[in-house]
Design an enzyme around this catalytic site. Structure first.
Site, PDB file in Angstrom:
ATOM      1  N   GLU B  64      -9.871   4.866 -11.963  1.00 25.28           N
ATOM      2  CA  GLU B  64     -10.416   3.173 -11.740  1.00 25.28           C
ATOM      3  C   GLU B  64     -11.853   3.002 -11.331  1.00 25.28           C
ATOM      4  O   GLU B  64     -12.384   2.167 -11.661  1.00 25.28           O
ATOM      5  CB  GLU B  64      -9.379   2.588 -10.572  1.00 25.28           C
ATOM      6  CG  GLU B  64      -7.919   2.440 -11.163  1.00 25.28           C
ATOM      7  CD  GLU B  64      -7.136   3.728 -11.139  1.00 25.28           C
ATOM      8  OE1 GLU B  64      -7.678   4.687 -10.675  1.00 25.28           O
ATOM      9  OE2 GLU B  64      -6.005   3.786 -11.658  1.00 25.28           O
ATOM     10  N   PHE B  89      -4.301  -0.853  -7.296  1.00 28.36           N
ATOM     11  CA  PHE B  89      -5.208   0.289  -7.645  1.00 28.36           C
ATOM     12  C   PHE B  89      -6.609  -0.254  -7.931  1.00 28.36           C
ATOM     13  O   PHE B  89      -7.848   0.234  -8.048  1.00 28.36           O
ATOM     14  CB  PHE B  89      -4.772   0.900  -9.112  1.00 28.36           C
ATOM     15  CG  PHE B  89      -3.458   1.576  -8.729  1.00 28.36           C
ATOM     16  CD1 PHE B  89      -3.097   2.111  -7.552  1.00 28.36           C
ATOM     17  CD2 PHE B  89      -2.512   1.411  -9.896  1.00 28.36           C
ATOM     18  CE1 PHE B  89      -1.870   2.453  -7.319  1.00 28.36           C
ATOM     19  CE2 PHE B  89      -0.976   1.916  -9.620  1.00 28.36           C
ATOM     20  CZ  PHE B  89      -0.798   2.300  -8.328  1.00 28.36           C
ATOM     21  N   GLN B 127       2.887   0.999  -5.123  1.00 24.32           N
ATOM     22  CA  GLN B 127       2.447   0.307  -6.309  1.00 24.32           C
ATOM     23  C   GLN B 127       2.252  -1.253  -5.865  1.00 24.32           C
ATOM     24  O   GLN B 127       1.728  -2.099  -6.848  1.00 24.32           O
ATOM     25  CB  GLN B 127       3.319   0.267  -7.570  1.00 24.32           C
ATOM     26  CG  GLN B 127       3.890   1.863  -7.854  1.00 24.32           C
ATOM     27  CD  GLN B 127       3.034   2.965  -8.234  1.00 24.32           C
ATOM     28  OE1 GLN B 127       2.430   2.560  -9.157  1.00 24.32           O
ATOM     29  NE2 GLN B 127       2.950   3.696  -7.568  1.00 24.32           N
TER      30      GLN B 127
END
Lengths: 279, 319
Positions: B64, B89, B127
């Site tokens: 990322e 993320f 997540q």
């Protein structure tokens, strides 16, 4: 777009000397900054700007057709200000405002305030990713512009650099050259003692890059290395430029007992000696 | 209970689906539009665009930091990169890259975080982007948008591309009720009043708009007329809409699928405190991580329900 400036070898060596003098003058005037980190990179930056490599456009520094130079080791920005002064972009008086309140010549490059800065850097590890973006965009637009990114050897500890290395290879970015200014030192000591990444060349090579190791404070070697890199047409190119931090004024720094001399300007007295040495 | 059912709304597409389709549909109109993905394009739905415009879609792998940097470089060279990943993320992993390579230089990069909030469900807390809005708002110059349904996501995607400068667009994973129609107005920084009322104002965004409309329907049955404002843009915040609500309804509840710290509630409270102090209550995740589970069960367990909004309205009206 004008052709890149191409000076003779002797003229390049003189330009390098002039750039070194400017680096010392502006950092001593600022009373802070990273002269030694700037000095190691002088031959490469001089060769790029004056040795026929960077096509740039004074009338429009953001000309899409220009070649790009991204200084990922942003703390060495005095070398860039000095080179741009030497190239006629800025006056001596302008770059003497380095790091002062109100000056666009900030301690690290700020592309919002200077259209000659290709990136705002200073948080290490980010320049090569930006270079990948430039190279991808130039390819999409059918431009033959080349992007150079200079990183420090200490900076190679940042994981993002290796992400970018892998990505550049994935897209076979032959219009991208990474230059590691391996001056052997980082903030608190020798790079081999702080975080020893061992040889860089074999790592670039393993990632599928064309790789060279050169003597980075030799103008002849730098010119040869850049020429070889530009001749590669099928993959990204890396130049591990082995240099010395503070190169050019090492006899002046030696008596101080600090060959790293990281992040501090020369005193007025030392600066005078250094300038005399470079005269 | 399906979100929006009590308010008479029909379940529509998820925001991430609307985003992916909108991107593809705008591909010809915005020739400089490119996507940069961290190998979750099939989750964020940028793959819909990348399949239609293969030379303009870049998948840089599970990296990322580099993904955001590459987008910064593309933008510096004149492209309009849309860089997407799971909200957490993108914002948490690549925060410094967004700061240095996007926000500080003011790059025209569009950041899209899917899988925002706890309603992603079974994958669990690692997540779930529950702090992404706070992180995005903490960077000067970034526009922060949290649309409520598929149609407004589509309109927000266009608005994001038309806006020059960095934008963060937050999308959810699950299907949400349709609130808007194709001819609805969507303007960055301009809140939409989706239900008028005079007794109290519920300011919400994302999936909490549908839930707040359910709450408003329940409140109406008790004789309480709640105004519901879709505050889809958190930055720049629509101060006029907040001042008007405070002045005309005298009570405000803020509902969001985010932590209390740094989210919509914090921003609205700041405006209210400075301009027209009135009693406020907040419906959000508080200061905790959630867990695995089915999306609706999670919303129930963590208090993001119409009942919780009704309770907050009752509380704020009792003060």
């Amino acid at each position: 777009m004008a052709d890149a400036t191409k000076l003779s070898l002797n003229e390049l060596k003189d330009a390098a000397k002039a750039i070194r003098r400017l680096i010392i003058q502006i950092t001593t005037e600022a009373g802070s900054g990273h002269p030694s980190s700037s000095l190691s990179a002088v031959e490469v930056v001089t060769a790029l700007y004056f040795g026929g490599y960077l096509r740039h456009n004074k009338a429009n520094p953001r000309d899409p057709k220009r070649d790009r130079f991204i200084l990922s080791k942003g703390h060495a920005v005095p070398v860039l200000y000095a080179a741009l002064c030497q190239a006629g972009y800025y006056s001596f008086e302008q770059i003497m405002t380095l790091r002062k309140l109100g000056s666009p010549f900030e301690g690290h490059p700020n592309m919002k305030r200077l259209d000659t800065m290709e990136a705002s850097t200073g948080s290490l590890g980010q320049g090569l990713s930006l270079g990948v973006g430039h190279a991808l965009a130039c390819r999409l637009d059918g431009l033959d512009a080349h992007t150079y990114v200079m990183m420090g050897d200490g900076e190679m500890g940042e994981g993002q650099v290796w992400e970018a290395i892998a990505t550049a290879e994935k897209y076979k970015l032959s219009n991208l050259t990474a230059i590691v200014d391996q001056n052997g030192y980082q903030q608190t000591g020798a790079t081999k003692d702080v975080l020893d990444l061992k040889p860089f060349a074999s790592k670039f090579d393993a990632f599928g890059w064309h790789t060279q190791v050169i003597e980075g404070n030799s103008m002849e070697a730098v010119l040869e290395g850049l020429a070889k890199a530009r001749a590669v047409t099928d993959r990204p190119t890396a130049i591990v430029s082995q240099t010395k931090k503070g190169f050019g004024i090492l006899p002046i720094l030696e008596p101080t007992g600090d060959l790293n001399y990281h992040g501090k300007p020369l005193s007025k007295e030392l600066a005078e000696k250094a300038l005399a040495h470079l005269a | 209970m399906t979100i929006g059912a009590a308010a008479g709304l029909k379940l529509g597409k998820a925001c991430r689906d609307a985003f992916g389709t909108a991107l593809k549909d705008l591909g010809d109109e915005f020739p400089n539009l490119v996507t940069v993905d961290g190998d979750v394009g099939n989750s964020t739905r940028t793959e819909v665009f990348a399949k239609a415009f293969p030379s303009r879609g870049f998948n840089v792998g599970i990296a990322e930091s580099n993904m955001v940097g590459v987008a910064g470089g593309l933008a510096a060279a004149g492209k309009i990169p849309v860089v997407s990943s799971f909200a957490v993320f993108l914002l948490a992993n690549a925060y410094d890259q967004i700061r240095m390579s996007v926000a500080y230089p003011g790059m025209n990069v569009k950041l899209v975080g899917s899988h925002a909030g706890i309603s992603i469900g079974e994958d669990g807390a690692s997540q779930m982007g529950i702090e992404d809005v706070a992180l995005a708002c903490s960077m000067p110059g970034i526009v922060v948008v949290v649309p409520a349904d598929a149609t407004s996501t589509r309109l927000a995607t266009r608005a994001m591309l038309e806006h020059v400068g960095p934008v963060y667009l937050r999308c959810g994973r699950i299907e949400v009720p349709d609130i808007y129609t194709a001819d609805s107005e969507f303007k960055i920084g301009k809140a939409n009043t989706v239900r008028d009322g005079k007794d109290v104002t519920i300011i919400a965004n994302g999936l909490m708009v549908g839930i707040s409309l359910d709450a408003a329907a329940a409140l109406a049955a008790q004789g309480v007329n709640a105004r519901v404002i879709d505050m889809h843009t958190i930055k720049p915040i629509d101060e006029a809409a907040i001042i008007k609500a405070a002045t005309e309804t005298g009570r405000i509840v803020v509902a969001e699928e985010h932590l209390m710290a740094g989210g919509l509630g914090s921003v609205v409270a700041g405006v209210v405190a400075r301009t027209k102090p009135v009693p406020m209550e907040f419906v959000n995740l508080g200061d905790r991580y959630a867990e695995s589970g089915d999306p609706h069960g999670l919303l129930q367990k963590y208090g993001l329900t119409a009942e919780a909004v009704v309770a907050a309205v009752e509380k704020v009206r009792s003060r």
